[in-house]
Write an enzyme that holds these catalytic residues in place. Sequence first.
Site, PDB file in Angstrom:
ATOM      1  N   LYS A  55      -3.957  24.128  52.229  1.00  0.00           N
ATOM      2  CA  LYS A  55      -3.796  23.448  53.010  1.00  0.00           C
ATOM      3  C   LYS A  55      -4.012  24.044  54.396  1.00  0.00           C
ATOM      4  CE  LYS A  55       0.147  21.466  50.143  1.00  0.00           C
ATOM      5  NZ  LYS A  55       0.882  22.240  48.879  1.00  0.00           N
ATOM      6  N   SER A  58       8.453  19.277  51.141  1.00  0.00           N
ATOM      7  CA  SER A  58       7.416  18.300  51.463  1.00  0.00           C
ATOM      8  C   SER A  58       7.733  17.007  51.881  1.00  0.00           C
ATOM      9  CB  SER A  58       6.509  18.427  50.526  1.00  0.00           C
ATOM     10  OG  SER A  58       7.071  17.915  49.212  1.00  0.00           O
ATOM     11  N   HIS A  70       3.551  24.942  52.782  1.00  0.00           N
ATOM     12  CA  HIS A  70       3.683  23.714  53.747  1.00  0.00           C
ATOM     13  C   HIS A  70       3.913  24.339  55.101  1.00  0.00           C
ATOM     14  CE1 HIS A  70       2.859  19.769  51.855  1.00  0.00           C
ATOM     15  NE2 HIS A  70       3.614  20.350  50.967  1.00  0.00           N
TER      16      HIS A  70
HETATM   17  C1  PLP Z   1       0.940  22.501  47.674  1.00  0.00           C
HETATM   18  C2  PLP Z   1       2.025  23.439  47.010  1.00  0.00           C
HETATM   19  C3  PLP Z   1       1.788  24.462  45.986  1.00  0.00           C
HETATM   20  C4  PLP Z   1       0.464  24.106  45.261  1.00  0.00           C
HETATM   21  O1  PLP Z   1      -0.462  24.983  45.904  1.00  0.00           O
HETATM   22  P1  PLP Z   1      -2.048  24.742  45.276  1.00  0.00           P
HETATM   23  O2  PLP Z   1      -2.654  26.045  45.889  1.00  0.00           O
HETATM   24  O3  PLP Z   1      -2.545  23.588  45.598  1.00  0.00           O
HETATM   25  O4  PLP Z   1      -1.919  24.960  43.817  1.00  0.00           O
HETATM   26  C5  PLP Z   1       2.809  25.312  45.856  1.00  0.00           C
HETATM   27  N1  PLP Z   1       3.863  25.164  46.361  1.00  0.00           N
HETATM   28  C6  PLP Z   1       4.023  24.167  47.529  1.00  0.00           C
HETATM   29  C7  PLP Z   1       5.346  24.440  48.081  1.00  0.00           C
HETATM   30  C8  PLP Z   1       3.166  23.438  47.801  1.00  0.00           C
HETATM   31  O5  PLP Z   1       3.496  22.676  48.720  1.00  0.00           O
END
Ligand code: PLP
Length: 395
Positions: A242, A183, A211
């Site tokens: 996301k 990220s 992501h």
């Molecule tokens: C955003 C993210 C998460 C967490 O996701 P949520 O559904 O918001 O708990 C887990 N792993 C990665 C790689 C992320 O970028």
Amino acid sequence: MYGKMQQHLQAELKAIEEAGLYKNERIIVTPQRAEIKVESGQKVLNFCANNYLGLSDHPRLISAAKRALDERGYGMSSVRFICGTQDYHKELEKTISDFFHTDDTILYAACFDANGGLFEPLFTDEDAIISDALNHASIIDGVRLCKAKLYRYANADMADLEVKLKEAQTQRFRIIVTDGVFSMDGNVAPLDKIMALAEKYDALVMVDESHSAGVVGDTGKGVTEQFDVLGQVDVITGTLGKAFGGAIGGFTTGRREIIDMLRQRSRPYLFSNSIPPMVAASGVEAFHLLQESNHLQDKLHANVDYFVTKMKEARFDIKPTQSAICAVMLYDAKLSQQFAADLLEEGIYVTGFYYPVVPKEQARIRVQLSAGHEPAHLDKAITAFIKVGKKLEVI
Ligand SMILES: *Cc1c(COP(=O)(O)O)cnc(C)c1O
């Protein structure tokens, strides 16, 4: 009783603030989208949401949610295995399995929970987890809850991964664990090479596509599509928070017996509430929408190419990206904060990151592109970057 602890917390909080690490929240008074209004009344263009496909306020997701709200009610008031499973939950699991070409899928309240509940039911102190050093916090926590021996390899470093795989040969099972897209840099995990090493050293592979799903690969199926290994990875985790509408919810998808065992033993699944019917119904709609047409993925990819090309032409130092994350390198922590503040004045909302979120001397502005951005939005952002860049003598 609280007095002593209060003093302690006040001192800690002050230290956080003095280090410039105190997190303030900006209050948005519109739906999440490219053009948002914040509480002060200022209208800004949003370049820091994970709303990669612009689905957060999509009319089809909203009407699917409204329909489900009317037909199936508001909440489930139960975990899945007692009385928390509706047709929509099963349909969403099936839809996710079809999308990723996997056997089966299990839903969680969030991907944080999917990762938190993944390792402990499957691995014991006889086993090895071989994890990328830059993996998400939820993977780190999930691994901590499991007694398997942990090996960490340097980010996307295949030579180091091979060293760790060799060291882990005495263990019963081995699993290589990686984010699909990292990220902070926007680089992808080299999944073709990871798969080859897994084959050579007899390891399973797990990818967190949070992501990357919806974003990477020609039709947005993530890094397994990008590296032409759809359906071959043992376990994929991901989020509905996301690209797929951004509401709430996570999932683990993969080999049948693995998913089956998680339904029996995964603690965040067994002991936490089911996602609301409207979220399950809109989740189904999001995946259907993406499978009907490739318009949003194509638009996102074109937006990323356009933005990166123009920023490079303007001589900004851009990290090589293979996703919708574009890191504009500034190196200096204070400069990154000044730059973000000046951009906000210009109506561009981005975040500046510095140590300890990124390594020392690696401060940057992270820009997140979306299919929700129109050409005029991108041009406005690029113009603002150039103006502020010249003012602060970055370009
Ligand atoms: C955003 C993210 C998460 C967490 O996701 P949520 O559904 O918001 O708990 C887990 N792993 C990665 C790689 C992320 O970028």
